[in-house]
Design an enzyme around this catalytic site. Structure first.
Site, short mmCIF file in Angstrom:
data_model
loop_
_atom_site.label_atom_id
_atom_site.label_comp_id
_atom_site.label_asym_id
_atom_site.label_seq_id
_atom_site.Cartn_x
_atom_site.Cartn_y
_atom_site.Cartn_z
N ASP A 1 0.87 -1.18 0.00
CA ASP A 1 0.00 0.00 0.00
C ASP A 1 0.90 1.23 0.00
OD1 ASP A 1 -2.23 1.85 0.42
OD2 ASP A 1 -3.34 0.09 1.08
N ASP B 1 3.70 2.76 -4.42
CA ASP B 1 2.74 3.54 -5.20
C ASP B 1 2.65 2.85 -6.56
OD1 ASP B 1 1.38 5.30 -6.82
OD2 ASP B 1 2.42 7.08 -6.09
N TYR C 1 -14.37 7.13 -12.23
CA TYR C 1 -14.26 5.83 -11.55
C TYR C 1 -14.91 4.73 -12.39
CZ TYR C 1 -14.86 2.34 -7.82
OH TYR C 1 -14.83 1.19 -7.07
N LYS D 1 -13.20 1.43 -14.19
CA LYS D 1 -13.57 0.04 -13.88
C LYS D 1 -14.07 -0.71 -15.12
CE LYS D 1 -12.43 0.18 -9.50
NZ LYS D 1 -11.34 -0.65 -8.96
N1 LIG Z 1 -15.98 -0.54 -1.11
C1 LIG Z 1 -16.77 -0.88 -2.12
O1 LIG Z 1 -17.99 -0.97 -1.96
C2 LIG Z 1 -16.20 -1.20 -3.48
C3 LIG Z 1 -17.09 -1.56 -4.49
C4 LIG Z 1 -16.59 -1.89 -5.73
C5 LIG Z 1 -15.23 -1.90 -5.97
N2 LIG Z 1 -14.39 -1.53 -4.98
C6 LIG Z 1 -12.94 -1.57 -5.28
O2 LIG Z 1 -12.27 -2.34 -4.31
C7 LIG Z 1 -10.94 -1.88 -4.15
C8 LIG Z 1 -10.67 -1.62 -2.68
O3 LIG Z 1 -11.58 -0.65 -2.21
P1 LIG Z 1 -11.88 -0.41 -0.65
O4 LIG Z 1 -13.33 -0.26 -0.52
O5 LIG Z 1 -11.15 -1.41 0.16
O6 LIG Z 1 -11.27 1.05 -0.47
P2 LIG Z 1 -10.07 1.54 0.45
O7 LIG Z 1 -9.97 3.00 0.18
O8 LIG Z 1 -10.31 1.11 1.85
O9 LIG Z 1 -8.82 0.76 -0.13
C9 LIG Z 1 -8.11 1.16 -1.28
C10 LIG Z 1 -6.63 1.04 -0.96
O10 LIG Z 1 -5.88 1.35 -2.14
C11 LIG Z 1 -4.74 2.09 -1.72
N3 LIG Z 1 -4.21 2.89 -2.83
C12 LIG Z 1 -4.78 3.97 -3.43
N4 LIG Z 1 -3.95 4.45 -4.38
C13 LIG Z 1 -2.84 3.67 -4.37
C14 LIG Z 1 -1.62 3.69 -5.11
N5 LIG Z 1 -1.37 4.63 -6.04
N6 LIG Z 1 -0.71 2.73 -4.85
C15 LIG Z 1 -0.95 1.79 -3.90
N7 LIG Z 1 -2.07 1.73 -3.17
C16 LIG Z 1 -3.00 2.67 -3.39
C17 LIG Z 1 -5.28 2.99 -0.60
O11 LIG Z 1 -4.24 3.53 0.19
C18 LIG Z 1 -6.21 2.04 0.13
O12 LIG Z 1 -5.58 1.37 1.19
C19 LIG Z 1 -10.82 -0.63 -5.02
O13 LIG Z 1 -10.21 -0.96 -6.25
C20 LIG Z 1 -12.26 -0.22 -5.24
O14 LIG Z 1 -12.45 0.50 -6.43
C21 LIG Z 1 -14.82 -1.17 -3.74
#
Ligand SMILES: NC(=O)c1ccc[n+]([C@@H]2O[C@H](COP(=O)([O-])OP(=O)(O)OC[C@H]3O[C@@H](n4cnc5c(N)ncnc54)[C@H](O)[C@@H]3O)[C@@H](O)[C@H]2O)c1
Length: 264
Positions: free
Chosen positions: A39, A65, A157, A161
């Site tokens: 992360d 990153d 977004y 996706k």
């Molecule tokens: N929460 C939901 O309902 C949901 C629904 C559909 C899809 N998603 C997808 O699931 C994945 C995780 O989402 P989440 O809900 O756990 O959100 P979250 O924000 O808790 O987790 C996302 C993580 O990605 C990390 N991140 C962001 N940019 C980064 C980079 N440049 N390099 C490395 N790490 C990076 C962040 O620091 C964070 O820890 C995402 O891809 C999101 O689009 C989430």
């Protein structure tokens, strides 16, 4: 009971410090994999690290990153040098935008694509450099139900996706001859510890004139045919299945894990 055994295998999981990342990391660890959590900053993984320490799971943490191509290649190369191989990659890192289309600047659009799509591409390419010559690998990309239908208040977004689905198919076709499965999951509504949902839920409530985040969660549940929200562990279960031998004949697919919101 279905037994998935990843003993002797490792996985690189990006976004390992996030809400869904924790569920995916946990399911890999329970199945016996060595989990490389990555992360942006090490401290973002503190919560999952204390859980993993207490449980005695096999893991390592990395500050990464995913938009930094040199750093991505360096990390993947170092994992292969240390562990001897990279078996599985799960691309979970992501960011969200919560703007109407007319308020979405080109800068926002580029930033979201840079992480969610181009960053993912950098991770996949780095992994395939090792997986293809070896003739083995599993890759799962985290897309979204926003990849199933356009979203007027998250246009960048949603576009990113949709792109993840396309990328998944292109890479699946590229890597199939090397015995590599490449799939995606499309999570529905995952609230638990999700950094991106904290801001999204408040915006959703505001847009719909719903009084509180709690009421908004009830509205979301009512949209889901199974009448429940999804959990990080739901996502972990789907990801480990797709990485297992049970899914040996599945590639290029995007699996909805959304309680039935989308059925395609
Ligand atoms: N929460 C939901 O309902 C949901 C629904 C559909 C899809 N998603 C997808 O699931 C994945 C995780 O989402 P989440 O809900 O756990 O959100 P979250 O924000 O808790 O987790 C996302 C993580 O990605 C990390 N991140 C962001 N940019 C980064 C980079 N440049 N390099 C490395 N790490 C990076 C962040 O620091 C964070 O820890 C995402 O891809 C999101 O689009 C989430």
């Amino acid at each position: 009971m279905i037994d998935i055994d990843f003993s002797g295998k490792n996985v690189l999981l990006t976004g390992g410090g996030g809400g869904i990342g924790a569920g995916i990391a946990r399911r890999f660890a329970v199945a016996g994999a060595r989990v490389h959590l990555a992360d942006l900053k090490l401290e973002m993984m503190d919560r999952i690290v204390s859980e993993f320490k207490a449980a005695g799971y096999n893991y390592a943490t990395h500050a990464l990153d995913i938009t930094d191509e040199a750093a991505v290649n360096k990390l993947v190369d170092s994992i292969v040098a240390e562990d001897g191989q990279l078996d599985m990659l799960c691309n979970c890192a992501g960011i969200v935008d919560n703007n109407t289309y007319m308020d979405t600047t080109a800068e926002t659009f580029e930033k979201v694509l840079a992480v969610n799509l181009v960053g993912m591409h950098k991770c996949i390419q780095a992994a395939l450099k090792h997986m293809m010559p070896r003739g083995f690998g599993k890759i799962v990309n985290v897309a979204s139900i926003s990849a199933r239908k356009g979203v007027p208040y998250q246009p960048a977004y949603s576009a990113s996706k949709f792109g993840v689905q396309s990328l998944t198919q292109s890479v699946a076709l590229t890597a199939a001859a090397s015995n590599i499965n490449v799939n995606a999951i499309c999570p529905g509504f995952v609230i638990e510890n999700s950094g991106m949902y904290e801001t999204t839920i408040a915006k959703m409530a505001e847009r719909r004139g719903v009084k509180s985040n709690e009421e908004m969660l009830e509205v979301l549940k009512s949209i889901v045919p199974l009448k429940r929200l999804q959990s990080p562990d739901d996502m972990g279960n789907a990801v480990v299945f797709l990485c297992s031998d049970m899914a040996a004949n599945i590639t290029g697919q995007a699996l909805n894990v959304d309680g039935g919101v989308f059925m395609n």
